[in-house]
Design a protein around this motif. Structure first.
Motif: not given
Length: 482
Positions: A53, A56-59, A93, A111-114, A181, A183
């Motif tokens: 990861i 600035r991404n997550y799953c 991350e 997926t990147p953070f919105q 951003t 989270k």
């Protein structure tokens, strides 16, 4: 089933899921290593690359493993990793890649953070009770509303932040304002992305409250209540608010006015209190452009009434100087002047011209209501056999009954009491405005003036009468001569 063994090379940052067919326990094997698969073991997954990861991404992982306080995976007596079945876990991350344990599933890819842009917001919905730390922007000089949702205007300058602990309850909704951003959390669902409404000059937003709330100005609102937001700029409606319509201003001119009616009792923008059903006018003296409030409606546009120096009008059900309406009463307005008819007033017969009588013209009047006539010097005579006679007095100027010039006032004013049904004549030359208590029957424009010693005027009703008189006089002259 044949007895066999095999060697599987597991590369770094790869993993296997191995099933022991004797104990029916699935375990995790992590590389780098060479895995010897015995005959009672089966590789059911892999070799597969671990999850990486980036920042600035997550799953989202479904059925995550249970970890103790030292972040170690909890296993049962058979060596099977224990799972939180039906639960979700969001992983962000991490320093090292990680594998998925047996039973875990990747619900959404990495997926990147919105990123929430300026003048936009995320509408969030809580599925579970939780507590979070939030930074709430506080604009100087702005009234703070509900801490769970803070609609703001983008025209604010130098905003500051305020850190607060906020307790969210299941079912609660709020806005996550941009620019920021977002989270994600497993307890929260993103319902929609909202954009701010731009309020242009001479426009306003009509809002309605979905439930009891406090608006951006700190005013308590009840469910279903409507109000207007007139401040120019970008406005983000709160989750308790919905946009009903965009209201445009009506531009007023010196020749037009707005007639408004109150839908309910309220205080307008000019700090005037109006009762339900009351009507009033708004002119250019009050505002150059006007946006009707939610408590009022536009009945019609009223045009200005202009009177010249040669015109007059009669207004029925007029208002006096104190604002009291006199129903059933009338009054005369003379020019020159301009005015707007107030709500409930009627212009009887439109704008009328002042009667201008020549030397050989007259008006025949009839009285409708009992009154005192103060213009007897200007009228008189009687009607007999189709003729109207006036004896005595020379041809004096006839002035309007409401004229205030000093030259038109007689030295000694006389009053004649008129009764309903009485008829009389008004002779020229001059101007005349009939009183409210009488009507003009007819305007005569053919007069026969007798010799000066008699000083008499005869009004002929028909041209045939004149012919008859001329014929009789001619016969008399012929008889005298011959």
């Amino acid at each position: 089933m044949s007895r066999r063994t095999c060697l599987i090379k597991v590369a770094p940052f790869h993993y296997l899921h191995v099933l022991d067919v004797n104990t029916l326990v699935t375990r995790l094997e992590v590389g780098p290593k060479t895995f010897l698969c015995r005959e009672h073991e089966r590789v059911i997954l892999g070799p597969k690359e671990m999850l990486i990861i980036p920042p600035r991404n997550y799953c989202i992982v479904k059925n995550p493993v249970i970890r103790d306080q030292k972040h170690n995976v909890v296993v049962d007596k058979d060596g099977q990793a224990q799972l939180r079945h039906g639960d979700l876990e969001i992983r962000f991350e991490q320093e090292d890649p990680f594998p998925l344990f047996p039973g875990e599933a990747l619900l959404s890819p990495i997926t990147p953070f919105q990123v929430v842009a300026p003048n936009t917001a995320l509408r969030l919905h809580a599925h579970l009770d939780f507590e979070e730390t939030v930074e709430i922007p506080v604009n100087p000089g702005k009234v703070e509303g509900n801490t769970s949702s803070t609609p703001t205007l983008s025209t604010a300058t130098s905003p500051t932040t305020k850190v607060m602990q906020v307790k969210r309850k299941a079912g609660e909704e709020w806005l996550f304002m941009g620019p920021a951003t977002y989270k994600p959390r497993v307890e929260v669902e993103v319902v929609e992305t909202r954009k701010a409404h731009i309020i242009l000059p001479d426009t306003a937003l009509k809002l309605a409250a979905n439930r009891a709330c406090i608006d951006c100005n700190g005013t308590p609102r009840k469910a279903g209540e409507q109000w207007l937001v007139r401040a120019e700029g970008a406005y983000m409606p709160d989750v308790e608010e919905r946009v009903v319509d965009t209201v445009k201003a009506i531009v007023l001119t010196p020749k037009t006015a707005l007639q408004l009616r109150a839908r309910l009792s309220f205080e307008d923008r000019f700090r005037k209190y109006h009762k339900k059903g009351e009507e009033w006018l708004v002119t250019m003296k009050d505002a150059e452009s006007y946006i009707p409030d939610v408590g009022e409606e536009v009945v019609t546009t009223v045009n200005i009434t202009t009177l010249t120096s040669r015109q007059y009008c009669i207004i029925r059900d007029y208002y006096d100087e104190t604002g009291v309406q006199h129903f059933g009463c009338r009054k005369i307005l003379l020019g020159e002047q301009t005015f707007f008819l107030q709500p409930g007033e009627q212009l009887e017969g439109g704008v009328r011209e002042i009667y201008v009588l020549g030397e050989e013209e007259a008006l025949e009047l009839i009285c409708k209501e009992e009154f005192d006539d103060r213009n007897i010097r200007l009228c008189g005579g009687f009607n007999f056999g189709g003729f109207g006679f006036r004896v005595g007095g020379g041809a004096s100027a006839v002035v309007p009954s409401h004229s205030t010039t000093a030259s038109s006032r007689p030295a000694r004013q006389q009053v004649l009491h008129r009764k309903p049904g009485t008829r009389w004549f008004v002779y020229g030359p001059g101007e005349y405005i009939p009183p409210l208590e009488c009507d003009v029957i007819r305007r005569w424009n053919k007069l026969f003036v007798l010799p000066a010693p008699l000083n008499m005027r005869v009004i002929t009703l028909r041209p045939a009468v004149i012919s008859l008189i001329v014929l009789i006089i001619a016969l008399l002259l012929m008889k005298i001569i011959f």
